[in-house]
Design a protein around this motif. Structure first.
Motif, PDB file in Angstrom:
ATOM      1  N   ARG A   4       0.852  -1.194   0.000  1.00 26.16           N
ATOM      2  CA  ARG A   4       0.000   0.000   0.000  1.00 26.16           C
ATOM      3  C   ARG A   4       0.884   1.239   0.000  1.00 26.16           C
ATOM      4  O   ARG A   4       1.800   1.348   0.799  1.00 26.16           O
ATOM      5  N   ILE A   5       0.577   2.146  -0.905  1.00 26.40           N
ATOM      6  CA  ILE A   5       1.168   3.480  -0.879  1.00 26.40           C
ATOM      7  C   ILE A   5       0.087   4.375  -0.296  1.00 26.40           C
ATOM      8  O   ILE A   5      -1.005   4.487  -0.868  1.00 26.40           O
ATOM      9  N   LEU A   6       0.366   4.946   0.859  1.00 25.54           N
ATOM     10  CA  LEU A   6      -0.638   5.745   1.558  1.00 25.54           C
ATOM     11  C   LEU A   6      -1.180   6.855   0.664  1.00 25.54           C
ATOM     12  O   LEU A   6      -0.425   7.545  -0.027  1.00 25.54           O
ATOM     13  N   GLY A   7      -2.489   6.984   0.685  1.00 28.28           N
ATOM     14  CA  GLY A   7      -3.144   8.018  -0.099  1.00 28.28           C
ATOM     15  C   GLY A   7      -3.289   7.698  -1.577  1.00 28.28           C
ATOM     16  O   GLY A   7      -3.805   8.498  -2.345  1.00 28.28           O
ATOM     17  N   GLU A   8      -2.817   6.525  -1.973  1.00 31.23           N
ATOM     18  CA  GLU A   8      -2.830   6.183  -3.394  1.00 31.23           C
ATOM     19  C   GLU A   8      -3.538   4.867  -3.682  1.00 31.23           C
ATOM     20  O   GLU A   8      -4.343   4.774  -4.591  1.00 31.23           O
ATOM     21  N   PRO A  59      -7.026  -4.740  -7.153  1.00 32.04           N
ATOM     22  CA  PRO A  59      -8.427  -4.357  -7.378  1.00 32.04           C
ATOM     23  C   PRO A  59      -8.964  -3.481  -6.240  1.00 32.04           C
ATOM     24  O   PRO A  59      -8.822  -3.813  -5.062  1.00 32.04           O
ATOM     25  N   VAL A  60      -9.552  -2.364  -6.606  1.00 27.63           N
ATOM     26  CA  VAL A  60     -10.047  -1.396  -5.637  1.00 27.63           C
ATOM     27  C   VAL A  60     -11.154  -1.988  -4.772  1.00 27.63           C
ATOM     28  O   VAL A  60     -11.257  -1.690  -3.581  1.00 27.63           O
ATOM     29  N   ASP A  61     -11.956  -2.857  -5.358  1.00 24.44           N
ATOM     30  CA  ASP A  61     -13.080  -3.415  -4.611  1.00 24.44           C
ATOM     31  C   ASP A  61     -12.690  -4.617  -3.739  1.00 24.44           C
ATOM     32  O   ASP A  61     -13.513  -5.137  -2.988  1.00 24.44           O
ATOM     33  N   ALA A  62     -11.432  -5.053  -3.796  1.00 21.76           N
ATOM     34  CA  ALA A  62     -10.961  -6.166  -2.962  1.00 21.76           C
ATOM     35  C   ALA A  62     -10.593  -5.631  -1.584  1.00 21.76           C
ATOM     36  O   ALA A  62      -9.952  -4.597  -1.456  1.00 21.76           O
ATOM     37  N   ILE A  63     -11.026  -6.349  -0.577  1.00 21.89           N
ATOM     38  CA  ILE A  63     -10.719  -5.948   0.794  1.00 21.89           C
ATOM     39  C   ILE A  63      -9.652  -6.907   1.314  1.00 21.89           C
ATOM     40  O   ILE A  63      -9.958  -7.965   1.875  1.00 21.89           O
ATOM     41  N   ASP A  64      -8.393  -6.550   1.062  1.00 19.35           N
ATOM     42  CA  ASP A  64      -7.256  -7.365   1.475  1.00 19.35           C
ATOM     43  C   ASP A  64      -6.302  -6.505   2.277  1.00 19.35           C
ATOM     44  O   ASP A  64      -6.078  -5.335   1.943  1.00 19.35           O
ATOM     45  N   SER A  65      -5.729  -7.073   3.321  1.00 20.52           N
ATOM     46  CA  SER A  65      -4.769  -6.311   4.110  1.00 20.52           C
ATOM     47  C   SER A  65      -3.444  -6.223   3.351  1.00 20.52           C
ATOM     48  O   SER A  65      -3.100  -7.101   2.558  1.00 20.52           O
ATOM     49  N   SER A  66      -2.732  -5.158   3.618  1.00 17.00           N
ATOM     50  CA  SER A  66      -1.450  -4.918   2.957  1.00 17.00           C
ATOM     51  C   SER A  66      -0.336  -5.625   3.715  1.00 17.00           C
ATOM     52  O   SER A  66      -0.340  -5.679   4.943  1.00 17.00           O
ATOM     53  N   ASP A  67       0.624  -6.157   2.956  1.00 16.07           N
ATOM     54  CA  ASP A  67       1.808  -6.756   3.562  1.00 16.07           C
ATOM     55  C   ASP A  67       2.815  -5.684   3.951  1.00 16.07           C
ATOM     56  O   ASP A  67       3.555  -5.838   4.919  1.00 16.07           O
ATOM     57  N   LEU A  68       2.850  -4.614   3.169  1.00 17.61           N
ATOM     58  CA  LEU A  68       3.740  -3.476   3.422  1.00 17.61           C
ATOM     59  C   LEU A  68       2.961  -2.191   3.252  1.00 17.61           C
ATOM     60  O   LEU A  68       2.108  -2.093   2.367  1.00 17.61           O
ATOM     61  N   ILE A  69       3.287  -1.203   4.069  1.00 14.39           N
ATOM     62  CA  ILE A  69       2.667   0.110   3.932  1.00 14.39           C
ATOM     63  C   ILE A  69       3.789   1.128   3.783  1.00 14.39           C
ATOM     64  O   ILE A  69       4.672   1.219   4.641  1.00 14.39           O
TER      65      ILE A  69
END
Length: 92
Positions: A4-8, A59-69
């Motif tokens: 995850r890139i915060l805000g993106e 996918p934007v509609d997928a609810i998956d946790s991020s491995d890295l932020i």
């Protein structure tokens, strides 16, 4: 892995890319130890650009946790310094 890139948003990045990302992470970490904002901004931009180019949009509609932020573009040196762990932003 999901990065995850915060805000993106999130990106699916192959685990084989971790070595390349760790190299760029080390540059961000080194830049955070200095006071040169331009060097820091360049290092962070290179890391984020690499995630974007090596990965594919999750996918934007997928609810998956991020491995890295990772911090988002426009993050300050102080903000990123607070996010750094013992192994930088990317463990490994």
């Amino acid at each position: 892995m999901i990065v995850r890139i915060l805000g993106e948003g999130q990106y699916d990045v192959d685990d084989a890319a971790v070595d390349k990302l760790n190299e760029l992470d080390a540059a961000v970490e080194a830049a955070c130890q200095g006071t040169d904002e331009a060097v820091f901004e360049e290092a962070l931009a290179a890391l984020l650009d690499s995630v974007r180019s090596l990965g594919t949009a999750h996918p934007v509609d997928a609810i998956d946790s991020s491995d890295l932020i990772l911090p988002g573009p426009g993050s300050t040196l102080a903000e990123v310094s607070e996010m750094l762990g013992d192994e930088g932003l990317i463990p490994g």
